[in-house]
Design a protein around this motif. Structure first.
Motif, short mmCIF file in Angstrom:
data_model
loop_
_atom_site.label_atom_id
_atom_site.label_comp_id
_atom_site.label_asym_id
_atom_site.label_seq_id
_atom_site.Cartn_x
_atom_site.Cartn_y
_atom_site.Cartn_z
N ASN A 77 -9.33 11.72 7.77
CA ASN A 77 -9.86 11.05 6.84
C ASN A 77 -9.49 10.75 5.99
N LEU A 78 -8.78 9.56 5.94
CA LEU A 78 -8.43 9.94 3.98
C LEU A 78 -8.50 8.66 3.98
N GLU A 79 -8.82 8.93 2.56
CA GLU A 79 -9.79 7.35 1.49
C GLU A 79 -8.75 7.29 0.40
N MET A 80 -8.67 5.95 0.20
CA MET A 80 -7.85 6.05 -1.72
C MET A 80 -9.29 5.11 -1.97
N GLN A 81 -9.74 5.62 -3.65
CA GLN A 81 -11.05 5.36 -4.12
C GLN A 81 -9.97 5.16 -5.74
N VAL A 82 -10.65 4.08 -5.89
CA VAL A 82 -9.85 3.33 -7.08
C VAL A 82 -11.19 3.67 -8.13
N LYS A 83 -12.60 2.83 -7.14
CA LYS A 83 -13.69 2.86 -8.68
C LYS A 83 -14.53 4.12 -8.16
N ASN A 84 -15.35 3.84 -9.14
CA ASN A 84 -16.58 5.17 -8.87
C ASN A 84 -17.66 4.57 -8.59
N PRO A 85 -18.10 4.11 -7.52
CA PRO A 85 -19.63 3.03 -7.61
C PRO A 85 -20.51 3.39 -7.37
N ASP A 116 -21.41 18.64 25.13
CA ASP A 116 -22.02 19.97 23.64
C ASP A 116 -22.00 19.48 22.64
N TYR A 117 -22.14 20.05 21.08
CA TYR A 117 -22.11 20.16 20.44
C TYR A 117 -20.53 20.91 19.67
N ASP A 118 -20.78 21.58 20.96
CA ASP A 118 -19.55 22.75 20.32
C ASP A 118 -18.25 21.83 20.29
N GLU A 119 -18.26 20.81 20.79
CA GLU A 119 -16.96 19.97 21.13
C GLU A 119 -16.72 19.59 20.03
N LEU A 120 -17.84 19.13 19.04
CA LEU A 120 -17.48 18.53 18.09
C LEU A 120 -15.91 19.20 17.51
N SER A 121 -15.16 18.33 17.57
CA SER A 121 -13.62 18.42 15.87
C SER A 121 -13.93 19.44 14.96
N PRO A 122 -13.41 19.91 14.54
CA PRO A 122 -13.34 19.85 12.36
C PRO A 122 -13.49 18.88 11.88
N THR A 123 -13.92 18.62 10.72
CA THR A 123 -13.14 17.57 10.38
C THR A 123 -13.26 17.87 8.45
N TYR A 124 -12.45 16.93 8.38
CA TYR A 124 -11.96 16.94 5.95
C TYR A 124 -12.40 15.20 6.14
N ILE A 125 -12.96 14.91 5.34
CA ILE A 125 -12.78 13.57 4.97
C ILE A 125 -12.21 14.40 3.69
N ILE A 126 -10.98 13.61 3.45
CA ILE A 126 -9.85 13.22 1.86
C ILE A 126 -10.39 11.82 1.28
N PHE A 127 -11.62 11.65 -0.27
CA PHE A 127 -10.85 11.28 -0.90
C PHE A 127 -10.09 11.60 -2.15
#
Length: 189
Positions: A77-85, A116-127
């Motif tokens: 998940n790629l996000e642009m964050q301009v302000k620090n809320p 099953d929980y082991d079916e959760l994919s690896p995730t990257y949240i990138i701001f």
């Protein structure tokens, strides 16, 4: 009509609209991920741009800028964050809990009943942040869960949160990533 074009001319990569459109260019987005993560990615698939996830009709939903999966089934998940809320009532910064909520919503959206929980994919949240949230001048802040009693023990939940500080001066990044940061900051190459 001329006014619309002049407004578009003023957009920078930090603009949500332009950021999404650039990240929807597969070659560019894949290259950025490879440079950030120091790994080769065979291919990426766009799951949905500006996807809204709501678990219940009355729950707080999220709208993701760009959501991607690679051929190894890692989700990004790629996000642009301009302000620090900041919460005006408490004075607390909202970004850390926002990433926690995004992670929870991504995971909730990933598993179907009976899986099953082991079916959760690896995730990257990138701001991509136009400010230094942690005020340590790092270009990249990467978070994984670790045991406080023994920092060598990592909780292998395969969830990673990255804050990219486009203003950072510490830590190594590839020339391409530094050029991207410079472009975001000044809109020039």
């Amino acid at each position: 009509m001329k006014k619309q074009f002049s407004n578009l001319d003023k957009l920078t990569l930090s603009n949500d609209f332009l950021f999404k459109h650039v990240m929807l260019r597969k070659r560019i987005c894949k290259h950025i991920l490879e440079e950030l993560l120091h790994t080769e990615i065979a291919d990426i698939t766009y799951l949905e741009a500006e996807q809204t996830i709501e678990v219940y009709p009355d729950s707080h939903g999220i709208r993701l800028d760009v959501r991607i999966a690679d051929t190894a089934n890692t989700h990004y998940n790629l996000e642009m964050q301009v302000k620090n809320p900041v919460n005006r009532a408490t004075g607390k910064f909202l970004l850390p809990k926002r990433t926690r909520y995004y992670q929870a919503m991504l995971d909730t959206d990933m598993l179907q009943k009976g899986q099953d929980y082991d079916e959760l994919s690896p995730t990257y949240i990138i701001f991509f942040c136009l400010f230094d949230f942690f005020q340590d001048s790092q270009r990249i802040y990467t978070f994984k869960k670790r045991c406080l009693e023994n920092m060598n023990i990592e909780l292998a939940d395969e969830a990673v949160i990255m804050f990219l500080n486009t203003l950072g001066t510490k830590g190594d990044v590839s020339p391409d990533i530094q050029s991207l940061f410079d472009y975001i900051n000044s809109n020039t190459i």
